[in-house]
Design a protein around this motif. Structure first.
Motif, PDB file in Angstrom:
ATOM      1  N   ARG A 187       2.943 -23.429  24.929  1.00  0.00           N
ATOM      2  CA  ARG A 187       3.044 -24.199  23.685  1.00  0.00           C
ATOM      3  C   ARG A 187       2.399 -25.571  23.851  1.00  0.00           C
ATOM      4  O   ARG A 187       1.760 -26.089  22.931  1.00  0.00           O
ATOM      5  CB  ARG A 187       4.510 -24.334  23.269  1.00  0.00           C
ATOM      6  CG  ARG A 187       5.093 -23.086  22.656  1.00  0.00           C
ATOM      7  CD  ARG A 187       6.373 -23.389  21.881  1.00  0.00           C
ATOM      8  NE  ARG A 187       7.403 -23.933  22.733  1.00  0.00           N
ATOM      9  CZ  ARG A 187       8.276 -23.204  23.416  1.00  0.00           C
ATOM     10  NH1 ARG A 187       8.219 -21.879  23.342  1.00  0.00           N
ATOM     11  NH2 ARG A 187       9.195 -23.762  24.175  1.00  0.00           N
ATOM     12  N   MET A 188       2.590 -26.182  25.015  1.00  0.00           N
ATOM     13  CA  MET A 188       1.965 -27.477  25.262  1.00  0.00           C
ATOM     14  C   MET A 188       0.446 -27.345  25.265  1.00  0.00           C
ATOM     15  O   MET A 188      -0.272 -28.201  24.722  1.00  0.00           O
ATOM     16  CB  MET A 188       2.453 -28.058  26.585  1.00  0.00           C
ATOM     17  CG  MET A 188       1.886 -29.453  26.858  1.00  0.00           C
ATOM     18  SD  MET A 188       2.558 -30.239  28.343  1.00  0.00           S
ATOM     19  CE  MET A 188       1.747 -29.295  29.621  1.00  0.00           C
ATOM     20  N   LEU A 189      -0.062 -26.258  25.859  1.00  0.00           N
ATOM     21  CA  LEU A 189      -1.503 -26.023  25.849  1.00  0.00           C
ATOM     22  C   LEU A 189      -2.011 -25.902  24.418  1.00  0.00           C
ATOM     23  O   LEU A 189      -3.029 -26.524  24.045  1.00  0.00           O
ATOM     24  CB  LEU A 189      -1.821 -24.750  26.642  1.00  0.00           C
ATOM     25  CG  LEU A 189      -3.269 -24.268  26.602  1.00  0.00           C
ATOM     26  CD1 LEU A 189      -4.196 -25.294  27.226  1.00  0.00           C
ATOM     27  CD2 LEU A 189      -3.401 -22.919  27.296  1.00  0.00           C
ATOM     28  N   HIS A 190      -1.314 -25.114  23.602  1.00  0.00           N
ATOM     29  CA  HIS A 190      -1.711 -24.964  22.203  1.00  0.00           C
ATOM     30  C   HIS A 190      -1.624 -26.297  21.464  1.00  0.00           C
ATOM     31  O   HIS A 190      -2.506 -26.625  20.646  1.00  0.00           O
ATOM     32  CB  HIS A 190      -0.806 -23.920  21.541  1.00  0.00           C
ATOM     33  CG  HIS A 190      -1.085 -23.726  20.083  1.00  0.00           C
ATOM     34  ND1 HIS A 190      -2.213 -23.085  19.612  1.00  0.00           N
ATOM     35  CD2 HIS A 190      -0.386 -24.120  18.976  1.00  0.00           C
ATOM     36  CE1 HIS A 190      -2.190 -23.073  18.288  1.00  0.00           C
ATOM     37  NE2 HIS A 190      -1.103 -23.694  17.886  1.00  0.00           N
ATOM     38  N   SER A 194      -4.704 -28.250  19.784  1.00  0.00           N
ATOM     39  CA  SER A 194      -4.621 -28.560  18.351  1.00  0.00           C
ATOM     40  C   SER A 194      -4.929 -30.031  18.092  1.00  0.00           C
ATOM     41  O   SER A 194      -5.554 -30.383  17.081  1.00  0.00           O
ATOM     42  CB  SER A 194      -3.227 -28.215  17.815  1.00  0.00           C
ATOM     43  OG  SER A 194      -2.970 -26.831  17.957  1.00  0.00           O
ATOM     44  N   GLN A 195      -4.492 -30.909  18.987  1.00  0.00           N
ATOM     45  CA  GLN A 195      -4.807 -32.322  18.833  1.00  0.00           C
ATOM     46  C   GLN A 195      -6.302 -32.579  18.976  1.00  0.00           C
ATOM     47  O   GLN A 195      -6.851 -33.461  18.307  1.00  0.00           O
ATOM     48  CB  GLN A 195      -4.029 -33.141  19.862  1.00  0.00           C
ATOM     49  CG  GLN A 195      -2.531 -33.178  19.618  1.00  0.00           C
ATOM     50  CD  GLN A 195      -1.807 -34.049  20.628  1.00  0.00           C
ATOM     51  OE1 GLN A 195      -2.408 -34.826  21.354  1.00  0.00           O
ATOM     52  NE2 GLN A 195      -0.486 -33.914  20.683  1.00  0.00           N
ATOM     53  N   LYS A 204      -7.342 -41.178  23.522  1.00  0.00           N
ATOM     54  CA  LYS A 204      -6.482 -40.007  23.361  1.00  0.00           C
ATOM     55  C   LYS A 204      -7.151 -38.769  23.952  1.00  0.00           C
ATOM     56  O   LYS A 204      -6.493 -37.937  24.594  1.00  0.00           O
ATOM     57  CB  LYS A 204      -6.194 -39.785  21.876  1.00  0.00           C
ATOM     58  CG  LYS A 204      -5.168 -38.691  21.606  1.00  0.00           C
ATOM     59  CD  LYS A 204      -3.802 -39.066  22.125  1.00  0.00           C
ATOM     60  CE  LYS A 204      -2.769 -38.014  21.749  1.00  0.00           C
ATOM     61  NZ  LYS A 204      -1.443 -38.325  22.304  1.00  0.00           N
ATOM     62  N   CYS A 205      -8.466 -38.631  23.766  1.00  0.00           N
ATOM     63  CA  CYS A 205      -9.188 -37.505  24.361  1.00  0.00           C
ATOM     64  C   CYS A 205      -9.110 -37.550  25.879  1.00  0.00           C
ATOM     65  O   CYS A 205      -8.923 -36.517  26.533  1.00  0.00           O
ATOM     66  CB  CYS A 205     -10.643 -37.529  23.905  1.00  0.00           C
ATOM     67  SG  CYS A 205     -10.910 -36.985  22.205  1.00  0.00           S
ATOM     68  N   PHE A 227     -13.221 -27.981  25.266  1.00  0.00           N
ATOM     69  CA  PHE A 227     -13.269 -29.282  24.583  1.00  0.00           C
ATOM     70  C   PHE A 227     -14.286 -29.239  23.445  1.00  0.00           C
ATOM     71  O   PHE A 227     -14.004 -29.672  22.309  1.00  0.00           O
ATOM     72  CB  PHE A 227     -13.627 -30.382  25.589  1.00  0.00           C
ATOM     73  CG  PHE A 227     -13.898 -31.716  24.960  1.00  0.00           C
ATOM     74  CD1 PHE A 227     -12.852 -32.553  24.589  1.00  0.00           C
ATOM     75  CD2 PHE A 227     -15.197 -32.144  24.731  1.00  0.00           C
ATOM     76  CE1 PHE A 227     -13.099 -33.780  23.996  1.00  0.00           C
ATOM     77  CE2 PHE A 227     -15.457 -33.370  24.145  1.00  0.00           C
ATOM     78  CZ  PHE A 227     -14.407 -34.186  23.776  1.00  0.00           C
ATOM     79  N   LEU A 228     -15.476 -28.710  23.724  1.00  0.00           N
ATOM     80  CA  LEU A 228     -16.514 -28.658  22.685  1.00  0.00           C
ATOM     81  C   LEU A 228     -16.112 -27.707  21.562  1.00  0.00           C
ATOM     82  O   LEU A 228     -16.376 -27.988  20.383  1.00  0.00           O
ATOM     83  CB  LEU A 228     -17.835 -28.218  23.313  1.00  0.00           C
ATOM     84  CG  LEU A 228     -18.472 -29.223  24.289  1.00  0.00           C
ATOM     85  CD1 LEU A 228     -19.700 -28.613  24.942  1.00  0.00           C
ATOM     86  CD2 LEU A 228     -18.833 -30.523  23.597  1.00  0.00           C
ATOM     87  N   GLN A 229     -15.463 -26.604  21.886  1.00  0.00           N
ATOM     88  CA  GLN A 229     -14.997 -25.684  20.846  1.00  0.00           C
ATOM     89  C   GLN A 229     -13.975 -26.348  19.926  1.00  0.00           C
ATOM     90  O   GLN A 229     -14.042 -26.217  18.697  1.00  0.00           O
ATOM     91  CB  GLN A 229     -14.384 -24.442  21.496  1.00  0.00           C
ATOM     92  CG  GLN A 229     -15.392 -23.437  22.007  1.00  0.00           C
ATOM     93  CD  GLN A 229     -14.712 -22.212  22.582  1.00  0.00           C
ATOM     94  OE1 GLN A 229     -13.569 -22.274  23.044  1.00  0.00           O
ATOM     95  NE2 GLN A 229     -15.405 -21.082  22.578  1.00  0.00           N
ATOM     96  N   SER A 230     -13.035 -27.065  20.523  1.00  0.00           N
ATOM     97  CA  SER A 230     -11.992 -27.717  19.728  1.00  0.00           C
ATOM     98  C   SER A 230     -12.579 -28.810  18.840  1.00  0.00           C
ATOM     99  O   SER A 230     -12.239 -28.913  17.650  1.00  0.00           O
ATOM    100  CB  SER A 230     -10.926 -28.313  20.660  1.00  0.00           C
ATOM    101  OG  SER A 230     -10.340 -27.306  21.459  1.00  0.00           O
ATOM    102  N   ARG A 231     -13.467 -29.611  19.399  1.00  0.00           N
ATOM    103  CA  ARG A 231     -14.087 -30.665  18.597  1.00  0.00           C
ATOM    104  C   ARG A 231     -14.991 -30.062  17.524  1.00  0.00           C
ATOM    105  O   ARG A 231     -15.156 -30.651  16.444  1.00  0.00           O
ATOM    106  CB  ARG A 231     -14.903 -31.604  19.485  1.00  0.00           C
ATOM    107  CG  ARG A 231     -14.104 -32.260  20.585  1.00  0.00           C
ATOM    108  CD  ARG A 231     -12.873 -32.990  20.051  1.00  0.00           C
ATOM    109  NE  ARG A 231     -13.220 -34.212  19.360  1.00  0.00           N
ATOM    110  CZ  ARG A 231     -12.489 -34.767  18.413  1.00  0.00           C
ATOM    111  NH1 ARG A 231     -11.357 -34.187  18.028  1.00  0.00           N
ATOM    112  NH2 ARG A 231     -12.853 -35.887  17.858  1.00  0.00           N
ATOM    113  N   ASN A 232     -15.568 -28.897  17.801  1.00  0.00           N
ATOM    114  CA  ASN A 232     -16.396 -28.226  16.806  1.00  0.00           C
ATOM    115  C   ASN A 232     -15.545 -27.772  15.612  1.00  0.00           C
ATOM    116  O   ASN A 232     -16.004 -27.827  14.464  1.00  0.00           O
ATOM    117  CB  ASN A 232     -17.088 -27.029  17.448  1.00  0.00           C
ATOM    118  CG  ASN A 232     -18.037 -26.336  16.495  1.00  0.00           C
ATOM    119  OD1 ASN A 232     -18.979 -26.927  15.993  1.00  0.00           O
ATOM    120  ND2 ASN A 232     -17.797 -25.061  16.235  1.00  0.00           N
ATOM    121  N   CYS A 233     -14.321 -27.333  15.875  1.00  0.00           N
ATOM    122  CA  CYS A 233     -13.403 -26.985  14.777  1.00  0.00           C
ATOM    123  C   CYS A 233     -13.136 -28.195  13.893  1.00  0.00           C
ATOM    124  O   CYS A 233     -13.093 -28.093  12.656  1.00  0.00           O
ATOM    125  CB  CYS A 233     -12.095 -26.439  15.347  1.00  0.00           C
ATOM    126  SG  CYS A 233     -12.244 -24.844  16.176  1.00  0.00           S
TER     127      CYS A 233
END
Length: 552
Positions: A187-190, A194-195, A204-205, A227-233
């Protein structure tokens, strides 16, 4: 054999010597008898008989007197006999049940021993209940830390639980707690990922990536890609929120959002994942042969390709190409700072769109002229011989003579509008296409004039014939040269020749920036009066002077 035994045999004939041998009273009587004299011994039998008679009488008297007592005693003896028999039976039964009882006692002892162990365990549990409660509340405490964003405490708590589980793998409660902690770990990973899909600052990053590194779930290349996938979202979410009502505003906003957000993502990436060989993070990479820069550059390449797709899809619908191109060129120049200057890749795209728009506008102008010329007639109309006005003050003023023939005037207005739009952003690469489009359109105008003559020349009066000749002269002497002049305002021959490294005459021979008047009037040349063809160099010199006046 003793004397006592001998005496007893003499007195009792040996029948009961054994019974009285150990009797104390007999022994005492015999000892007393041994002290008597002969006279006393002779008298002793009589005395014993008398004493026996007296005793018998006393017994009878006692029996008569106490007969009730004897009866009760007999009954009591009888009752005691029955009770003793019952007791004997019970004792026999008890002796039979004693082995079972012994076995049950052994079983009870074993069970009571287990109960005693449990009691000791419960006592120990009760004494350590506070510590046990703390251990049982570890998953709840971890969830509380997650809710409050205390990720450092979560990492420490997870390490402590795993240490306990590793130390006591056979204890089920530790296994259950470790399983609950692993769920909270995921859950912490998710939550962290999400952040990263939100608008977060660089500090924060840095904090989030630092925690993900300590979680040791991803390898270094996987962490970079995640990291790039999350920022791409996050970038895609920002693009979806842009309103789509106005095409120009929508595309301009998209370019701005992609430029700003993409630059921020790259800045954050470079700050977090330092690819310097002296960086302390370089030892994290498991495979030294992996080029970490490929990850970010491949992602940037995909993003630029997506941007080109968006641009190619929306560019044809915009009205202000020049503002969009300025935005895109600024986008490309800003990305040159990170080694991703893609401005040359956009030039063919804008050139193609500008050419398509110009071609469409010229074709629309030609179709509009065709509609107007179909309605236009010279029969039964007066066309007074009005002296054409010339305007020497403004060389770029459209010829007034075209006002007499509204199809030509409206056509020129449409062409001027198209050229004004082109002038704001005129790529040199399409100069040949621009000239060819205009020349084809003018050839179409010439064919339309010939068609008009073919349909109406039999009904022409003298004035109608003069008016048609005037129409053709206006087209040949006024419209075509003016359009040629406008082309040279946009694409100055001297500048084109300088860039190509050739002379102006070479441009003319190749019809670069020059209309071929012979092709344009080939269909109506026989309808025009004979006229000396002007020198093209003199015309070009005049256009250069006009350009200098316009520039000044």
């Amino acid at each position: 054999m003793s004397d006592t035994e001998n005496l007893l045999k003499l007195f009792l004939d040996g029948s009961h010597s054994n019974e009285f041998e150990n009797d104390g009273h007999i022994q005492e009587y015999l000892s007393k008898l041994g002290t008597y004299k002969v006279e006393n011994l002779l008298k002793e039998p009589d005395r014993l008989k008398n004493e026996a008679i007296i005793l018998k009488e006393q017994i009878q008297e006692l029996a008569v007197t106490n007969y009730k007592t004897f009866i009760e005693t007999a009954e009591c003896s009888k009752e005691l006999y029955f009770h003793f028999n019952a007791i004997e039976n019970k004792v026999d039964q008890l002796l039979v049940d004693i082995p079972k009882f012994e076995k049950n006692c052994i079983d009870f002892g074993e069970k009571s021993s287990g109960i005693n162990d449990l009691r000791k365990l419960n006592t120990s549990t009760l004494a350590k209940s506070a510590k046990l409660l703390e251990i049982l509340e570890l998953p709840q405490l971890m969830n509380s830390f997650l809710s409050d964003g205390l990720y450092e405490d979560v990492l420490e708590l997870a390490a402590y639980v795993r240490k306990l589980h590793h130390k006591h793998p056979d204890i089920s409660i530790f296994s259950n707690i470790a399983a609950d902690v692993d769920k909270a770990w995921l859950r912490m990973l998710h939550q962290l990922l999400s952040q990263l899909r939100e608008d977060v600052s660089l500090p924060k990053c840095l904090q989030i990536i630092g925690i993900l590194r300590r979680m040791e779930i991803f390898t270094e290349p996987e962490l970079r890609w995640k990291f790039l996938q999350s920022r791409n979202c996050w970038l895609n979410h920002c693009l979806k929120e842009i309103p789509k009502q106005e095409v120009d505003h929508h595309l301009t906003k998209k370019i701005e959002v992609i430029r700003v957000k993409l630059f921020n993502i790259l800045t954050q990436y470079r700050a977090i994942f330092n690819d310097d060989e002296h960086s302390p993070l370089m030892h994290i990479t498991e495979n030294k042969n992996i080029n970490q820069n490929i990850i970010v550059f491949s992602w940037v390449k995909d993003k630029i390709s997506e941007f080109f797709t968006i641009l190619d899809k929306d560019l044809e619908g915009v009205t202000s190409i020049e503002s969009i191109m300025d935005q895109c060129m600024y986008f490309g120049s800003s990305f040159s700072k990170v080694g991703c200057d893609f401005r040359p890749m956009m030039v063919p795209m804008f050139t193609s769109v500008i050419q398509k728009k110009f071609t469409k506008s010229v074709e629309d102008a030609s179709r509009n002229f065709a509609k107007n010329i179909d309605k236009f007639t010279l029969i039964d109309k007066n066309h007074p011989n009005i002296q054409w006005k010339t305007n020497n003050e403004d060389q770029m003023q459209p010829p007034d003579s075209l006002l007499e023939f509204y199809p030509l005037a409206e056509y020129l207005n449409n062409i001027l509008t198209t050229l004004n739009n082109l002038r704001l952003c005129a790529p040199i690469a399409i100069v040949t296409d621009v000239v060819m489009n205009l020349q084809e359109s003018l050839v179409f105008i010439s064919e339309s004039l010939l068609k008009l003559y073919t349909q109406e020349h039999q009904a022409f009066t003298t004035s109608s014939k003069d008016a048609f000749t005037k129409l053709c002269m206006a087209f040949y002497d006024e419209l075509v040269p003016f359009i040629q002049k406008c082309i040279h305002v946009i694409y100055q021959p001297s500048q084109i020749a300088s860039k190509l490294g050739v002379s102006v005459n070479a441009l003319q021979k190749e019809n670069i920036t020059f209309l071929d008047k012979s092709v344009i009037i080939s269909h109506i040349k026989h309808l025009l009066p004979a006229k000396t063809e002007p020198d093209i160099i003199n015309i070009m010199n005049e256009h250069e002077e006009i350009l200098q006046d316009v520039t000044n």
